[in-house]
Design a protein around this motif. Structure first.
Motif, PDB file in Angstrom:
ATOM      1  N   GLY A   1       0.823  -1.211   0.000  1.00 19.44           N
ATOM      2  CA  GLY A   1       0.000   0.000   0.000  1.00 19.44           C
ATOM      3  C   GLY A   1       0.850   1.252   0.000  1.00 19.44           C
ATOM      4  O   GLY A   1       0.558   2.235  -0.682  1.00 19.44           O
ATOM      5  N   LEU A   2       1.950   1.204   0.757  1.00 21.55           N
ATOM      6  CA  LEU A   2       2.868   2.336   0.850  1.00 21.55           C
ATOM      7  C   LEU A   2       3.531   2.612  -0.500  1.00 21.55           C
ATOM      8  O   LEU A   2       3.713   3.772  -0.891  1.00 21.55           O
ATOM      9  CB  LEU A   2       3.932   2.017   1.907  1.00 21.55           C
ATOM     10  N   ALA A   3       3.872   1.553  -1.206  1.00 18.04           N
ATOM     11  CA  ALA A   3       4.500   1.707  -2.530  1.00 18.04           C
ATOM     12  C   ALA A   3       3.549   2.376  -3.519  1.00 18.04           C
ATOM     13  O   ALA A   3       3.986   3.064  -4.444  1.00 18.04           O
ATOM     14  CB  ALA A   3       4.949   0.345  -3.054  1.00 18.04           C
ATOM     15  N   GLU A   4       2.233   2.181  -3.311  1.00 16.57           N
ATOM     16  CA  GLU A   4       1.232   2.741  -4.232  1.00 16.57           C
ATOM     17  C   GLU A   4       0.641   4.061  -3.732  1.00 16.57           C
ATOM     18  O   GLU A   4      -0.098   4.727  -4.458  1.00 16.57           O
ATOM     19  CB  GLU A   4       0.095   1.721  -4.437  1.00 16.57           C
ATOM     20  N   SER A   5       0.972   4.442  -2.492  1.00 20.61           N
ATOM     21  CA  SER A   5       0.375   5.651  -1.915  1.00 20.61           C
ATOM     22  C   SER A   5       1.154   6.904  -2.305  1.00 20.61           C
ATOM     23  O   SER A   5       2.376   6.884  -2.403  1.00 20.61           O
ATOM     24  CB  SER A   5       0.341   5.550  -0.382  1.00 20.61           C
ATOM     25  N   SER A   6       0.395   7.984  -2.497  1.00 20.56           N
ATOM     26  CA  SER A   6       1.055   9.268  -2.785  1.00 20.56           C
ATOM     27  C   SER A   6       0.705  10.300  -1.712  1.00 20.56           C
ATOM     28  O   SER A   6       1.080  11.454  -1.839  1.00 20.56           O
ATOM     29  CB  SER A   6       0.620   9.780  -4.162  1.00 20.56           C
ATOM     30  N   THR A   7       0.000   9.865  -0.665  1.00 20.22           N
ATOM     31  CA  THR A   7      -0.448  10.829   0.354  1.00 20.22           C
ATOM     32  C   THR A   7       0.058  10.531   1.763  1.00 20.22           C
ATOM     33  O   THR A   7       0.201  11.451   2.560  1.00 20.22           O
ATOM     34  CB  THR A   7      -1.988  10.891   0.417  1.00 20.22           C
TER      35      THR A   7
ATOM     36  N   GLY B   1      11.044  -1.213   3.897  1.00 18.70           N
ATOM     37  CA  GLY B   1      12.214  -0.514   3.376  1.00 18.70           C
ATOM     38  C   GLY B   1      12.209  -0.469   1.853  1.00 18.70           C
ATOM     39  O   GLY B   1      12.444   0.589   1.250  1.00 18.70           O
ATOM     40  N   ARG B   2      11.923  -1.603   1.234  1.00 16.36           N
ATOM     41  CA  ARG B   2      11.899  -1.647  -0.248  1.00 16.36           C
ATOM     42  C   ARG B   2      10.829  -0.716  -0.815  1.00 16.36           C
ATOM     43  O   ARG B   2      11.027  -0.085  -1.858  1.00 16.36           O
ATOM     44  CB  ARG B   2      11.689  -3.085  -0.738  1.00 16.36           C
ATOM     45  N   ALA B   3       9.683  -0.625  -0.112  1.00 18.84           N
ATOM     46  CA  ALA B   3       8.617   0.282  -0.566  1.00 18.84           C
ATOM     47  C   ALA B   3       9.089   1.728  -0.538  1.00 18.84           C
ATOM     48  O   ALA B   3       8.710   2.544  -1.386  1.00 18.84           O
ATOM     49  CB  ALA B   3       7.370   0.119   0.299  1.00 18.84           C
ATOM     50  N   LEU B   4       9.975   2.040   0.429  1.00 19.66           N
ATOM     51  CA  LEU B   4      10.446   3.417   0.574  1.00 19.66           C
ATOM     52  C   LEU B   4      11.540   3.780  -0.425  1.00 19.66           C
ATOM     53  O   LEU B   4      11.968   4.933  -0.494  1.00 19.66           O
ATOM     54  CB  LEU B   4      10.941   3.652   2.007  1.00 19.66           C
TER      55      LEU B   4
ATOM     56  N   THR C   1      17.169  -5.747   8.063  1.00 25.67           N
ATOM     57  CA  THR C   1      16.324  -4.562   7.880  1.00 25.67           C
ATOM     58  C   THR C   1      17.198  -3.310   7.765  1.00 25.67           C
ATOM     59  O   THR C   1      16.968  -2.449   6.907  1.00 25.67           O
ATOM     60  CB  THR C   1      15.340  -4.401   9.062  1.00 25.67           C
ATOM     61  N   ALA C   2      18.226  -3.217   8.609  1.00 24.19           N
ATOM     62  CA  ALA C   2      19.138  -2.070   8.549  1.00 24.19           C
ATOM     63  C   ALA C   2      19.835  -1.991   7.194  1.00 24.19           C
ATOM     64  O   ALA C   2      20.061  -0.893   6.666  1.00 24.19           O
ATOM     65  CB  ALA C   2      20.163  -2.161   9.670  1.00 24.19           C
ATOM     66  N   ALA C   3      20.143  -3.147   6.606  1.00 19.86           N
ATOM     67  CA  ALA C   3      20.817  -3.169   5.302  1.00 19.86           C
ATOM     68  C   ALA C   3      19.932  -2.544   4.221  1.00 19.86           C
ATOM     69  O   ALA C   3      20.408  -1.763   3.386  1.00 19.86           O
ATOM     70  CB  ALA C   3      21.185  -4.605   4.928  1.00 19.86           C
ATOM     71  N   VAL C   4      18.639  -2.880   4.238  1.00 21.94           N
ATOM     72  CA  VAL C   4      17.716  -2.296   3.254  1.00 21.94           C
ATOM     73  C   VAL C   4      17.565  -0.799   3.511  1.00 21.94           C
ATOM     74  O   VAL C   4      17.563   0.007   2.573  1.00 21.94           O
ATOM     75  CB  VAL C   4      16.329  -2.998   3.302  1.00 21.94           C
ATOM     76  N   PHE C   5      17.477  -0.427   4.780  1.00 21.37           N
ATOM     77  CA  PHE C   5      17.318   0.993   5.100  1.00 21.37           C
ATOM     78  C   PHE C   5      18.574   1.812   4.820  1.00 21.37           C
ATOM     79  O   PHE C   5      18.513   3.034   4.674  1.00 21.37           O
ATOM     80  CB  PHE C   5      16.841   1.171   6.545  1.00 21.37           C
TER      81      PHE C   5
END
Length: 433
Positions: A300-306, A326-329, A349-353
């Motif tokens: 949802g985050l990957a598709e959100s613009s708000t 992280g990947r979505a961001l 998780t830290a590696a992706v971030f």
């Protein structure tokens, strides 16, 4: 007799001031008979004030609500009724404070099947022009009806079977909140604030009927911007129903569902809500969301613009969930604040971030407190921050990051924060304060 007259005429204590003006006598009469004949709007402004200053705060609201607009009167009403009165929480309006708090008090102590619903319906025409926010930190269930003693005939036992169902549901807010045209914020807790020794779990039941009633009400409440439903044992099935009704809401910007029982299926429904709505803030703190739910929220985050703020503190997303977010961001350009504290996250998780911090230019605040990022995780984040100029807050308390690494990260983040502060001083916004 001559001597007596002379004494009167020379009485230095006597003055015309002791005789009230006819205007004052009239205004005093109007104030005294205000309940029967509230003719305030026919008077000059200076005369209106004199009448209002004489009005009793115990006058019926049916008389004063839509007649008296003077803030001084409503200030007296508030100060006499409540010890703490901070009008900054009410748009600096005493009248708004009075009607919001009065309505909240009626709702907080409303007992279904006991209190007359007409009590609330009669308030609507009086308060609908002033109520913008309702905060109900308790919402009472009906009184428990004692079961009939054993030994009664069969007809009695049939009624007994129905009692637990009939007497569980809360007051249906639909008629009220849909009749408040200016309502922008609704905060609800289904339960009893101070139940003392009479504690029972049934006092905190948010039933399916409660949920469907509330979902229908919020859907129709078209000006609602902030909706908070917390500490109410809200589970997946109920969240699905609520999310479906909120999906195309025209105004909703903030949704707080913290301290509930939302699991992965509920999070999947909220993931769809994020991508199909105008939602800006979502708070899911202290629920039971695991990695599948986090992955759905990430989609949802990957598709959100708000969406600008997401709080997942005190869940169970672990690294599979953390990596997905992280990947979505890496592509999302709206999120500014992310809270992933206490989610059993570690180095992956830290590696992706690390990649996120190197590429994302919209995130300003990340919270990784109370996780297990470890020495390597800390180094990964430091590496990603090398050229980052936008992150102004990174919370790594109790994240098991090496002290030296934590210090260097803090230096970079602090420098970013100072640069933003100096930039805002050099280029002040033109928006009114």
């Amino acid at each position: 007799s001559f001597y007596t007259r002379r004494c009167i005429t020379e009485d230095l204590s006597w003055s015309l001031v002791t005789v009230p003006h006819l205007t004052d006598l009239c205004l005093q009469h109007i104030a005294h008979n205000f309940e029967k004949n509230p003719i305030l709007n026919y008077l000059l402004p200076e005369h209106q004030k004199k009448v209002v200053d004489r009005l009793s705060t115990s006058l019926p609201l049916t008389v004063t609500a839509n007649t008296v607009s003077h803030e001084e009167y409503w200030k007296r009403c508030c100060m006499e009724r409540w010890q703490v009165c901070d009008i900054s929480n009410y748009g600096d309006s005493w009248k708004r404070m009075f009607f919001e708090r009065h309505l909240e008090n009626v709702l907080k102590f409303f007992i279904p099947n006991t209190t007359d619903p007409q009590q609330i319906l009669e308030l609507i025409p009086l308060c609908k022009g002033y109520v913008q926010k309702l905060e109900l930190n308790q919402f009472l269930p009906p009184l428990q009806v004692e079961q009939k003693e054993e030994g009664n005939d069969l007809s009695d036992t049939e009624d007994d079977a129905e009692i637990p169902v009939v007497y569980m549901h809360h007051y249906d807010l639909k008629d009220l909140i849909t009749a408040l045209p200016h309502l922008e914020e609704l905060h609800l807790v289904y339960g009893v604030k101070s139940c003392g020794m009479n504690f029972e779990w049934s006092l905190f039941n948010f039933t399916e009927l409660d949920c469907s009633n509330l979902a229908a009400a919020v859907k129709i409440c078209r000006n609602l911007k902030v909706f908070k439903l917390t500490q109410s044992k809200v589970d997946d099935d109920k969240i699905k129903l609520l999310a479906r009704n909120l999906q195309h809401h025209p105004c909703l910007l903030e949704l707080d569902l913290s301290h509930n029982l939302i699991r992965d299926h509920g999070a999947q429904a909220l993931g769809k809500l994020i991508s199909h709505s105008r939602l800006e803030t979502l708070n899911l703190c202290n629920n039971q969301i695991c990695h599948l739910g986090a992955q759905a929220l990430a989609q949802g985050l990957a598709e959100s613009s708000t969406l600008t703020s997401l709080n997942l503190r005190l869940n169970f997303v672990e690294d599979k969930g953390g990596e997905a977010i992280g990947r979505a961001l890496l592509t999302n350009t709206s999120l500014k604040c992310l809270h992933l504290g206490s989610n059993n996250l570690s180095e992956p998780t830290a590696a992706v971030f690390s990649q996120v911090l190197a590429r994302n230019t919209t995130l300003t605040s990340i919270n990784f407190s109370c996780n297990h990022l470890g020495l390597d995780g800390g180094k990964q984040l430091l590496k990603g921050l090398a050229n980052n100029k936008t992150l102004t807050e990174l919370d790594l308390r109790h994240a098991e990051v090496e002290q030296e690494t934590d210090f260097r990260i803090h230096e970079i983040v602090w420098a970013n924060r100072e640069a933003v502060r100096l930039g805002s001083l050099q280029h002040p916004t033109n928006e009114p304060l």
